[in-house]
Design a protein around this motif. Structure first.
Motif, PDB file in Angstrom:
ATOM      1  N   THR A  94       0.865  -1.183   0.000  1.00 53.95           N
ATOM      2  CA  THR A  94       0.000   0.000   0.000  1.00 53.95           C
ATOM      3  C   THR A  94       0.895   1.225   0.000  1.00 53.95           C
ATOM      4  N   ARG A  95       0.734   2.107  -1.002  1.00 49.39           N
ATOM      5  CA  ARG A  95       1.693   3.206  -1.129  1.00 49.39           C
ATOM      6  C   ARG A  95       1.100   4.340  -1.977  1.00 49.39           C
ATOM      7  N   ILE A  96       1.484   5.553  -1.607  1.00 51.53           N
ATOM      8  CA  ILE A  96       1.104   6.751  -2.352  1.00 51.53           C
ATOM      9  C   ILE A  96       2.300   7.182  -3.204  1.00 51.53           C
ATOM     10  N   PRO A  97       2.075   7.660  -4.410  1.00 54.29           N
ATOM     11  CA  PRO A  97       3.206   8.141  -5.228  1.00 54.29           C
ATOM     12  C   PRO A  97       3.994   9.221  -4.496  1.00 54.29           C
ATOM     13  N   ASP A  98       5.291   9.197  -4.720  1.00 53.85           N
ATOM     14  CA  ASP A  98       6.147  10.218  -4.098  1.00 53.85           C
ATOM     15  C   ASP A  98       5.679  11.617  -4.499  1.00 53.85           C
ATOM     16  N   LYS A  99       5.935  12.568  -3.628  1.00 56.44           N
ATOM     17  CA  LYS A  99       5.594  13.981  -3.823  1.00 56.44           C
ATOM     18  C   LYS A  99       4.115  14.278  -3.563  1.00 56.44           C
ATOM     19  N   TYR A 100       3.359  13.242  -3.170  1.00 55.48           N
ATOM     20  CA  TYR A 100       1.944  13.491  -2.870  1.00 55.48           C
ATOM     21  C   TYR A 100       1.658  13.074  -1.437  1.00 55.48           C
ATOM     22  N   ASN A 101       0.840  13.867  -0.766  1.00 55.02           N
ATOM     23  CA  ASN A 101       0.458  13.547   0.613  1.00 55.02           C
ATOM     24  C   ASN A 101      -0.869  12.800   0.694  1.00 55.02           C
TER      25      ASN A 101
END
Length: 761
Positions: free
Chosen positions: A406-413
């Motif tokens: 489970t992960r969000i793309p880098d540079k996004y909160n």
């Protein structure tokens, strides 16, 4: 739910229309079982068909001439072509039956006397039935002849011959005298039937609405043309009044219930297949072949949509009430031991696809009932664990450290959406997920990723607590992502979320792909395919149309399947039934792939892989949109599916986050080589791999057995073959491996597993 008692009810089963009369039977004055009659005629059983007709009408020759065929007015076939010609078929039964003589019943005489006033057709019909039951019957007729108004309707030789033939084995007393008052006959007789015909003397009797044919005078009944009915109804009254009279003679009550009229039966007119009526070549009556052909036009109307459409109910020939009874006896058995096995395997053989409820006019949901029953059986510890253990272990792997991500793309909160491809899409081919996520990020770069199993295996296994844990874990991860909407690739996952995680709004990947004009123009030019709708898409008409638009934009011509859309059938994956009932599963798959000869395009990877395993040319829609595969790609083995999940996590982390992920076991690009950091190598031939896969045995389990045998020294040596054999219990299963040492490792010769635990002393 009470301790020791599982209160599982099939809601609405009391409204099941299984036993409702056919439309024709409901309007027939004699309530002839037309369905049974037609079944016999369709098989060419003229003798048994005639006997059924004879038993229902009493005087077949008379009735066949008098009947005005009310059945034709309600025959649903007339809405498509023409009503079935029942009258000609009844005549055919009489013409071609070789045994038409009435049966002789060797029964003792009853010491009860019955009087019948009137020797018309209703009175004679009553006399016939009473004589067959061996009552002492006396018929009073004021005229010098029997038959009543039949003299005005039929040739005398026809009806007199029929009357004589039906009474050939029976005896009654006929007295030609007029009865002036009922008092003349009571109390000499135990019961009296007044059938004086149209305009006849009713002796001042008043009908009692609380009983069939009853009057307000105890022991006296009335019916026939006297009460205003036509000739056929009058004859039928005479036959049916006997039941009420017997009830009075035996228990002294006049409240015998009226025979139910009408029917609640409902039929789908759209399912009627045109079949032109058969017209007699001679213009008068059917030949044998003509009769058979016309009889086969009869649909034998009954509410059997569940049995016709549902694989499980059709295979077992069980209707909802039968299922409810069997399941009740299984969950709450009446045995002293408290165990029941009547429906254990049956409960575990349901796909939970929802088709039964869709086709049921009463919305009876047998699938949901069996799902609850499965949970009850699991809770009481009565469901064999082997039916679902493999799938639960597979779910645990998908949600474990080696595959879950489970992960969000880098540079996004935070993310507007999260891509939830499901546990099987990447297991089939990692590129399905990689290409899809790449396309999503190109359009929506903040989209998060969640590699996880939706919990369906736990739900299907009846593991309520385990299923709740999976759902709670997904909810927790969703919170950590900022509560985004979900993008689904798997219809089953969306179905699970809708039921258990309704707070998570979801859309399908394919809706976005259509919006983003993702298609390969012309790839399907000159090719005809059929879209196979997964059963989990049954309530998703927009998704179904979206897929067809994508297929059309890619240039394919589509031929519809007989069962699609709202009638979509399960490929056999649902419920994970293959272990509980493998033969049934194979038959189901065979039925699906043989619907036509065209390649299928589907949007469930389980459907794709199952059909591919049977040799059916089949694409996943992503194969088309991303130009990934030809239609003959064999499905990966269960072992390869595990490897693919590990690779998927590794590649997703590397491709989209630039992170590396190491696991205890290295795998190559094809996922075929088993080699760990210690240099363990296991050679497995394609033949043995195929066998292991068919038995749902993982190659890594065989590797674990061999490692255990080598490390512990617990193994058996066969000097004739030079093979070693050993076993190891892994989770609930005990696995055996037969193997040979090789220079660079080992070779697996054979492997199998079972549920026994080996106890060493």
């Amino acid at each position: 739910m009470k301790s020791g008692y599982w209160n599982i009810n099939l809601k609405g089963v009391e409204n099941c229309l299984q036993n409702e009369q056919a439309f024709c039977t409901a309007v027939c004055p004699f309530h002839l079982d037309v369905t049974g009659f037609m079944d016999k005629m369709q098989r060419g059983g003229f003798n048994v068909a005639f006997r059924a007709y004879h038993n229902a009408v009493g005087f077949p020759s008379i009735v066949s001439r008098l009947c005005d065929e009310p059945c034709k007015k309600v025959c649903i076939r007339k809405e498509k072509d023409s009503a079935v010609s029942m009258k000609l078929l009844e005549k055919a039964a009489m013409d071609y039956a070789t045994r038409t003589a009435p049966n002789s019943y060797n029964m003792p005489l009853k010491n009860k006397r019955v009087a019948i006033i009137g020797a018309g057709i209703s009175g004679l019909a009553c006399a016939l039935r009473l004589c067959e039951k061996k009552y002492d019957v006396t018929v009073y007729e004021k005229s010098r002849r029997i038959g009543g108004h039949l003299w005005d309707l039929l040739p005398p030789d026809l009806f007199l011959d029929d009357i004589e033939r039906q009474f050939i084995h029976e005896t009654y007393t006929l007295l030609h005298r007029e009865i002036a008052s009922i008092d003349e006959l009571q109390p000499a007789f135990d019961a009296i039937y007044v059938a004086t015909g149209k305009g006849g003397d009713d002796f001042g009797l008043i009908r009692d609405k609380n009983g069939a044919f009853a009057t307000r005078r105890p022991g006296v009944f009335m019916g026939g043309s006297l009460t205003g009915c036509d000739s056929c109804k009058a004859l039928a009254d005479g036959l049916k009044v006997v039941h009420a009279m017997e009830r009075y003679i035996k228990v002294g009550t006049m409240n015998a219930p009226e025979q139910p009229r009408g029917t609640r039966l409902r039929m789908d007119r759209d399912q009627i297949i045109t079949a032109p009526p058969v017209v007699p070549a001679n213009g008068t009556f059917y030949t044998r072949d003509e009769a058979l052909k016309e009889a086969k036009r009869c649909m034998k109307c009954s509410c059997d949509a569940c049995v016709r459409y549902c694989d499980l109910m059709g295979h077992s020939n069980k209707y909802p009430q039968n299922i409810a009874d069997d399941v009740e006896a299984t969950i709450n058995p009446g045995t002293l031991a408290g165990d029941g096995t009547i429906a254990t395997r049956f409960i575990s053989t349901c796909n939970h696809c929802g088709l039964c409820k869709t086709v049921c006019p009463q919305n009876i949901d047998v699938g949901e009932f069996l799902l609850q029953s499965h949970a009850a059986m699991t809770q009481k510890g009565a469901m064999p664990w082997a039916y679902h253990d493999f799938w639960l272990q597979d779910m645990a792997f998908a949600n474990g450290d080696q595959a879950q991500l489970t992960r969000i793309p880098d540079k996004y909160n935070g993310s507007e959406y999260m891509f939830f491809p499901g546990c099987q899409l990447g297991a089939s081919d990692v590129r399905y997920v990689i290409e899809s996520y790449s396309k999503i990020l190109a359009e929506k770069p903040d989209t998060a990723l969640m590699l996880n199993c939706c919990g369906a295996p736990a739900q299907w296994a009846g593991e309520v607590k385990l299923h709740k844990n999976v759902i709670d874990n997904i909810r927790s991860q969703w919170f950590s992502l900022g509560k985004p909407g979900a993008i689904f690739a798997c219809p089953t996952c969306k179905q699970m979320f809708k039921q258990y995680l309704p707070e998570i709004e979801g859309v399908f990947l394919y809706d976005f792909l259509l919006e983003w004009n993702c298609s390969v123009a012309g790839v399907g030019a000159g090719k005809t395919v059929s879209v196979f709708d997964p059963c989990a898409s049954r309530q998703e008409p927009q998704l179904q149309q979206c897929i067809r638009q994508l297929v059309a934009k890619s240039g394919f011509t589509m031929e519809p399947l007989a069962m699609e859309g709202a009638l979509a059938q399960c490929c056999s994956w649902g419920g994970h039934i293959s272990i509980a009932n493998p033969n049934y599963t194979h038959e189901m798959i065979k039925s699906r792939v043989n619907q036509n000869d065209h390649p299928y395009i589907t949007y469930c990877v389980n459907c794709r892989d199952i059909f591919a395993s049977s040799g059916k040319p089949v694409f996943h829609i992503l194969d088309i949109l991303f130009s990934l595969h030809h239609s003959h790609r064999p499905p990966p083995t269960y072992t390869a599916r595990r490897h693919n999940r590990v690779q998927l996590k590794q590649k997703m982390l590397m491709n989209f986050w630039g992170k590396t992920f190491k696991v205890g076991q290295k795998v190559n690009e094809e996922g075929k080589k088993n080699e760990d950091e210690k240099g363990f190598y296991l050679k497995i031939s394609s033949r043995v791999k195929k066998k292991l896969n068919s038995k749902m045995i993982l190659e890594m389990d065989m590797e674990a057995v061999i490692k255990h045998c080598e490390d512990s020294g617990k193994k058996i040596f066969d000097p004739k073959t030079g093979h070693f054999t050993g076993h190891l219990k892994i989770n609930n299963m005990t696995f055996w491996a037969e193997y040979l040492p090789r220079e660079n490792g080992f070779e697996l010769i054979n492997g199998y597993g079972h549920r026994m635990t080996i106890v060493e002393i």
